[in-house]
Structure formats: C-alpha cells, structure tokens
Design a protein around this motif. Structure first.
Motif, PDB file in Angstrom:
ATOM      1  N   GLY A 148      17.556  39.041   4.786  1.00 20.34           N
ATOM      2  CA  GLY A 148      18.003  39.420   3.430  1.00 20.34           C
ATOM      3  C   GLY A 148      17.881  38.008   2.647  1.00 20.34           C
ATOM      4  O   GLY A 148      16.996  38.130   1.455  1.00 20.34           O
ATOM      5  N   GLY A 149      18.498  37.256   2.877  1.00 27.06           N
ATOM      6  CA  GLY A 149      18.504  35.818   2.361  1.00 27.06           C
ATOM      7  C   GLY A 149      17.081  35.210   2.193  1.00 27.06           C
ATOM      8  O   GLY A 149      16.398  34.898   1.029  1.00 27.06           O
ATOM      9  N   ASN A 150      16.152  35.433   3.101  1.00 27.56           N
ATOM     10  CA  ASN A 150      14.812  34.897   3.142  1.00 27.56           C
ATOM     11  C   ASN A 150      13.999  35.898   2.210  1.00 27.56           C
ATOM     12  O   ASN A 150      13.017  35.173   1.540  1.00 27.56           O
ATOM     13  N   PHE A 151      14.274  37.136   2.431  1.00 30.88           N
ATOM     14  CA  PHE A 151      13.391  37.947   1.616  1.00 30.88           C
ATOM     15  C   PHE A 151      13.727  37.585   0.058  1.00 30.88           C
ATOM     16  O   PHE A 151      12.914  37.303  -0.794  1.00 30.88           O
ATOM     17  N   GLY A 152      14.832  37.423  -0.117  1.00 34.44           N
ATOM     18  CA  GLY A 152      15.428  37.049  -1.588  1.00 34.44           C
ATOM     19  C   GLY A 152      14.420  35.841  -2.129  1.00 34.44           C
ATOM     20  O   GLY A 152      14.027  35.524  -3.237  1.00 34.44           O
ATOM     21  N   GLN A 153      14.630  34.699  -1.074  1.00 34.04           N
ATOM     22  CA  GLN A 153      14.065  33.425  -1.658  1.00 34.04           C
ATOM     23  C   GLN A 153      12.611  33.691  -1.818  1.00 34.04           C
ATOM     24  O   GLN A 153      11.863  33.060  -2.597  1.00 34.04           O
ATOM     25  N   SER A 154      11.938  34.720  -0.776  1.00 36.32           N
ATOM     26  CA  SER A 154      10.346  34.703  -1.037  1.00 36.32           C
ATOM     27  C   SER A 154      10.081  35.369  -2.209  1.00 36.32           C
ATOM     28  O   SER A 154       8.926  35.212  -2.932  1.00 36.32           O
ATOM     29  N   LEU A 155      10.827  36.081  -2.886  1.00 33.76           N
ATOM     30  CA  LEU A 155      10.564  36.692  -4.269  1.00 33.76           C
ATOM     31  C   LEU A 155      10.580  35.484  -5.287  1.00 33.76           C
ATOM     32  O   LEU A 155      10.364  35.828  -6.427  1.00 33.76           O
ATOM     33  N   ALA A 156      11.372  34.401  -5.179  1.00 32.63           N
ATOM     34  CA  ALA A 156      11.366  33.345  -5.914  1.00 32.63           C
ATOM     35  C   ALA A 156      10.339  32.957  -6.869  1.00 32.63           C
ATOM     36  O   ALA A 156      10.209  32.818  -8.051  1.00 32.63           O
ATOM     37  N   PRO A 157       9.063  32.710  -6.113  1.00 40.05           N
ATOM     38  CA  PRO A 157       7.678  32.367  -6.886  1.00 40.05           C
ATOM     39  C   PRO A 157       7.432  33.636  -7.717  1.00 40.05           C
ATOM     40  O   PRO A 157       6.827  33.444  -8.885  1.00 40.05           O
ATOM     41  N   PHE A 202       3.608  32.367   1.822  1.00 40.21           N
ATOM     42  CA  PHE A 202       4.259  31.419   2.718  1.00 40.21           C
ATOM     43  C   PHE A 202       5.820  32.016   2.952  1.00 40.21           C
ATOM     44  O   PHE A 202       6.099  32.161   3.958  1.00 40.21           O
ATOM     45  N   MET A 203       6.276  32.324   1.925  1.00 42.62           N
ATOM     46  CA  MET A 203       7.801  32.553   2.158  1.00 42.62           C
ATOM     47  C   MET A 203       7.965  34.023   2.668  1.00 42.62           C
ATOM     48  O   MET A 203       8.945  34.349   3.383  1.00 42.62           O
ATOM     49  N   PHE A 204       6.913  34.844   2.127  1.00 43.73           N
ATOM     50  CA  PHE A 204       7.243  36.287   2.919  1.00 43.73           C
ATOM     51  C   PHE A 204       6.786  36.313   4.406  1.00 43.73           C
ATOM     52  O   PHE A 204       7.423  37.065   5.111  1.00 43.73           O
ATOM     53  N   ALA A 205       5.862  35.514   4.762  1.00 34.41           N
ATOM     54  CA  ALA A 205       5.459  35.441   6.250  1.00 34.41           C
ATOM     55  C   ALA A 205       6.851  34.658   6.834  1.00 34.41           C
ATOM     56  O   ALA A 205       6.773  35.541   8.033  1.00 34.41           O
ATOM     57  N   GLY A 206       7.670  34.063   6.183  1.00 32.69           N
ATOM     58  CA  GLY A 206       8.737  33.676   6.675  1.00 32.69           C
ATOM     59  C   GLY A 206       9.848  34.649   6.913  1.00 32.69           C
ATOM     60  O   GLY A 206      10.613  34.772   7.929  1.00 32.69           O
ATOM     61  N   VAL A 207       9.837  35.668   6.206  1.00 32.61           N
ATOM     62  CA  VAL A 207      10.762  36.701   6.203  1.00 32.61           C
ATOM     63  C   VAL A 207      10.399  37.456   7.657  1.00 32.61           C
ATOM     64  O   VAL A 207      11.319  37.917   8.404  1.00 32.61           O
ATOM     65  N   LEU A 208       9.072  37.722   7.588  1.00 39.88           N
ATOM     66  CA  LEU A 208       8.639  38.652   8.891  1.00 39.88           C
ATOM     67  C   LEU A 208       8.878  37.781  10.384  1.00 39.88           C
ATOM     68  O   LEU A 208       9.393  38.310  11.133  1.00 39.88           O
ATOM     69  N   GLY A 209       8.842  36.394  10.014  1.00 40.77           N
ATOM     70  CA  GLY A 209       9.113  35.746  11.181  1.00 40.77           C
ATOM     71  C   GLY A 209      10.632  35.549  11.565  1.00 40.77           C
ATOM     72  O   GLY A 209      10.884  35.581  12.733  1.00 40.77           O
ATOM     73  N   THR A 210      11.445  35.691  10.495  1.00 42.21           N
ATOM     74  CA  THR A 210      12.918  35.398  10.776  1.00 42.21           C
ATOM     75  C   THR A 210      13.378  37.020  11.133  1.00 42.21           C
ATOM     76  O   THR A 210      14.164  36.866  12.333  1.00 42.21           O
TER      77      THR A 210
END
Length: 313
Positions: A56-65, A175-183
């Motif tokens: 949840g947190g990573n998805f929110g961060q991925s939306l920052a850009p 980059f950040m959205f891929a991190g959501v999937l990885g997390t």
C-alpha cells in the motif's frame, strides 16, 4: 493530515520544513505498529501479510511522480490540500483497525507468560545481534539506492537525455510501480524459498542491471528501470519479517529499526547525494548509486532461515 495542510499553505521554506516534520512524525508512529499488527494478523504467512501491508505504501509512493507531473506542476503546492481527504480516510480506517488491535492485545495479556530469549535479562544470541546489524546495513544500502533514483534520476533524464519534467516523472513512476509488484510478490516467494535467499537475490540480482543503467541509451531505460525496480524491492517486506523472526520477542522494536531507522536513512543518502551533485554532477551520482546493490553479496553472512529458528528455539 496536519502536515499536509501546513504544506499546502506554507508561505516560506521554514513552514514547509515544519510541515514535513509532522508528516514524518506521523509516518514514524504508524509504520512500526503497523508492522506489528500485520505480524499479529499473519498466522503462518508472515511474508505474504507483510507484503500486503507494505505494498500500500509503495503503491502510494509510486504515484508521487504522476502527482508531480499532473497536479503539482500545474497547481503548485496548494495541490497538496486535496490529499488531506485521503489522510482523513486513513484516520477513519485506522480507528477500526485499532479496535481489533486492542482486542488482540487483551487476548495476549491473558495468555500464559512464556519466557523467551532476550527478555528478563536473558541475553540475545550474539550472532543474532550481528545479523541485525548487518541487516540494517543492507537495508540502508538499498534505501540509498532508491533515494538516489527517486530523487535525482529525473534530473539526469532532463539534463542528459533532454526530457521534459512530465516525461522524466513518468520514467520514475515505472521504476516505483515495478517496486510495488516486487514488494507484493517478494513476501510469498520468501515464504516458499526462504527469506535470506530472497534478500540476496533482490540486491545481487539487480546489481548487473544497475551497473549498466547510467550508460544505456534512452530506449533501454524503461525495461531496465522496470526490472531493477521489481528485483531490488522484492525484499522490501522480507527484511522486516526476517528481523521479526530474529527477535520475535521484540516485534515492535525491530520493526521500528528496519522500517523506521534503516529505511529513513535513505533521506540521509538523499542529502549526501545532493551535496555530491552540487560538487560534481548528476551523472556522477548515478554512477555511485549503481555500485550500491553489490553490497547485497554480504547477505550470505546472515544466518539461514533454519539457523534463525534454531537460535530462538
């Protein structure tokens, strides 16, 4: 929520700093206890539970850009005021979660007291202390890499590749959205293949890709970005669960140590890289960052999952 309001209405830099302080304080209070709630609710699937919690947190961060490109570039800082509604929704949801948490604590209070290592003066195994120290170091290295990419790669794209602000933000989003999937997938993979193995693969596996990233043409950035983001964050939740398994009688403390201190050190890395960027160049920062995942080879110095269970038996 108070920090967001202050940020949206800040008349000067010092009020922005105070607002960010409140946002950081709220995050610092929330995350360790959130990890503890996740641990209590997980049953035997702790890797999966922690992944669900942190995705949840990573998805929110991925939306920052995306927010930067389409909201803040156009509306300025007042665009932050709209997000106070999201914070209010979070408050209401957490009131519900807190009731469940309180009931679980009451149940725990009536269970027979079991003396464990690390409590009532019994020393924690020295190898566990060493493992925690090494784990914190590994998480700091990973956080510094993420901070370097999240804070500076957009400027590298603008300066060296000639992209606009909006275009550069979309690259960082990938980059950040891929991190959501990885997390999300890292936790279940750790439940199946072992936590130490996933921690090792997440950093050492990303290292060859991070090393070539500063030198590739623009067409290769997106596929490399996606793979790096996915691989390096696959251990994002796993490191927390691994720390909890190392010191199961101090869930709140080790969760704060990993989620709070080690991840928070990424901010220190951002300041450090910013200073170097002023002295040298943005590309120099990208090259320095590219070497950080190599530190992941030290993961093999951590005790195996089986050894961790033996230490606490």
């Amino acid at each position: 929520m108070l920090g967001l309001i202050g940020f949206g209405l800040s008349p000067n830099f010092y009020v922005i700093l105070a607002s960010v302080f409140f946002i950081g304080l709220g995050s610092a209070v929330f995350h360790p206890e959130g990890s503890r709630v996740s641990y209590m609710a997980a049953g035997t699937r702790r890797g999966l539970a922690q992944s669900i919690y942190q995705v949840g947190g990573n998805f929110g961060q991925s939306l920052a850009p995306i927010f930067t490109a389409f909201i803040f570039v156009r509306l300025g800082q007042k665009g932050a005021l709209g997000f106070t509604l999201v914070a209010l929704m979070g408050i209401l949801l957490l009131l519900y979660v807190s009731k469940w948490y309180k009931s679980q604590l009451e149940v725990e209070a009536f269970k027979p007291i079991k003396r464990e290592k690390g409590t009532n003066g019994t020393p924690i195994h020295p190898k566990i202390k060493a493992a925690i120290a090494l784990l914190v170091f590994l998480v700091i290295a990973r956080s510094w890499y993420s901070a370097g990419i999240g804070n500076f790669y957009q400027f590298y794209l603008i300066k060296d590749y000639g992209l606009s602000i909006e275009q550069a933000q979309l690259y960082v989003f990938i980059f950040m959205f891929a991190g959501v999937l990885g997390t999300f997938l890292g936790g279940p993979l750790a439940d199946r293949f072992g936590m130490r193995n996933i921690i090792f693969l997440s950093m050492a596996g990303a290292a060859p890709l991070t090393l070539i990233l500063p030198y590739v043409s623009l067409g290769w950035v997106i596929p490399l970005f996606f793979l790096i983001g996915f691989i390096i964050t696959s251990s994002f939740s796993v490191t927390v669960v691994y720390a909890q398994e190392l010191v199961p009688q101090k869930i709140g403390m080790v969760s704060g140590l990993i989620v709070g201190f080690a991840f928070g050190m990424g901010a220190v890395g951002a300041v450090f890289f910013g200073t170097l960027a002023d002295i040298f160049s943005i590309k120099f920062i990208m090259i320095i960052c590219s070497f950080l995942p190599i530190i992941g080879v030290l993961t093999w110095l951590l005790p195996s999952d089986k050894k961790v269970r033996e230490y606490n038996s």
